[in-house]
Design an enzyme around this catalytic site. Structure first.
Site: not given
Length: 324
Positions: A91-92, A122, A198, A273
């Site tokens: 998912l975003p 992430t 990450k 983001k």
């Protein structure tokens, strides 16, 4: 407490196979059929012998996936959870993960005991840990496993997964499935460790892409052929992924997003983001991010352009090329 976010359910699509397994059946569920998730799910479904169930808030994504596979469709994350023993989410953003797991029709409301929940989104490490703890408290087994390798890696099943989990047993179960979608599956530590790794990786990626774009832009203005310059860099000490795999100059690498008008890659707004997540983590740990702060400012400026915001983050080359 989680912010309440409404999960938008897709309208039924004529001809789709709606899943209807017993609660004792082992099956794999996949939520999030976006640019990355679509290719990941296709590899996982093709290489698995278990029944495969999918869900996405976008009906067109479901229709596209089921047109190419024999996957069945769940009506909500809760419905998917009630019939699967392994769930992968891609998912975003943090808010999407919170909603899909803890919303009124979320995974937690349908979770079966010992279901393995692998989140490859992430997101903020603190949100990841919070959601994972709620999964474990509900009887599931939570794993954070964000990915690196981009859309090209998802298409080729060569992704790297950075895994955070509580036990080696959880990691073993996880590796069995992630190995079907990537070539490197690395346990980084406990819950949240995958997200931490990450964030650090993408911080470096953003900085190296800007550096590559600057060097290529300077070389072109000095009269160098960008392909020749790239070949030198890629066999010299300046070599990096941003140059030898995703070179930001159109035409240098045929498979790079830059050659496809910066389409089909990792969007600028998503890189911004991730840099914001790195900045938050740096603030929490009192860690200086000098180049990171500059990179975040550059991508913030780029994101002001609706066009650049939706293009691959290597479009920083195009942005720099307009500066004098």
């Amino acid at each position: 407490m989680f912010a309440r976010t409404v999960v938008r359910l897709p309208k039924p699509i004529q001809g789709l196979r709606v899943a209807s397994y017993s609660t004792s059946t082992e099956a794999i569920g996949f939520i999030g059929l976006g640019q990355m998730g679509f290719h990941m799910a296709k590899h996982l479904q093709a290489k698995s012998t278990l029944p495969f169930v999918v869900y996405d808030a976008d009906p067109s994504a479901i229709a596209r996936f089921t047109a190419e596979t024999n996957a069945r469709v769940a009506t909500s994350p809760s419905d998917l959870a009630s019939q699967t023993s392994v769930i992968i989410t891609a998912l975003p953003e943090s808010s999407h993960v919170q909603s899909v797991y803890a919303g009124s029709t979320g995974i937690l409301s349908g979770l079966r005991k010992n279901t393995l929940c692998i989140d490859s989104s992430t997101i903020d490490p603190s949100v990841s840990i919070d959601v994972s703890q709620r999964v474990n408290s509900a009887g599931g087994r939570a794993v954070d496993a964000p990915i690196s390798g981009g859309i090209m890696g998802a298409q080729a099943a060569t992704l790297t997964f950075m895994v955070g989990c509580e036990t080696e047993q959880d990691f073993g179960r996880t590796k069995e499935h992630l190995g079907k979608m990537g070539k490197n599956v690395v346990r980084c530590g406990g819950l949240g460790a995958g997200q931490a790794a990450k964030i650090c990786n993408n911080l470096l990626l953003a900085i190296s892409m800007i550096g590559t774009a600057e060097a290529m832009n300077l070389g072109v203005r000095l009269g160098l052929d960008p392909a020749v310059l790239a070949s030198i860099v890629n066999t010299s000490s300046g070599r990096c992924w941003a140059s030898d795999t995703a070179n930001p100059v159109p035409g240098v690498i045929k498979s790079a997003p830059s050659t496809n008008e910066y389409r089909g890659g990792f969007k600028t707004r998503l890189m911004l983001k991730d840099l914001g997540l790195a900045a938050n983590a740096a603030k929490d740990t009192k860690t200086p991010l000098m180049l990171g702060a500059l990179a975040e400012n550059i991508y913030r400026l780029m994101a002001h352009s609706p066009e650049l915001a939706e293009q691959d983050f290597s479009s920083v080359y195009k942005w720099l090329a307009t500066k004098v």
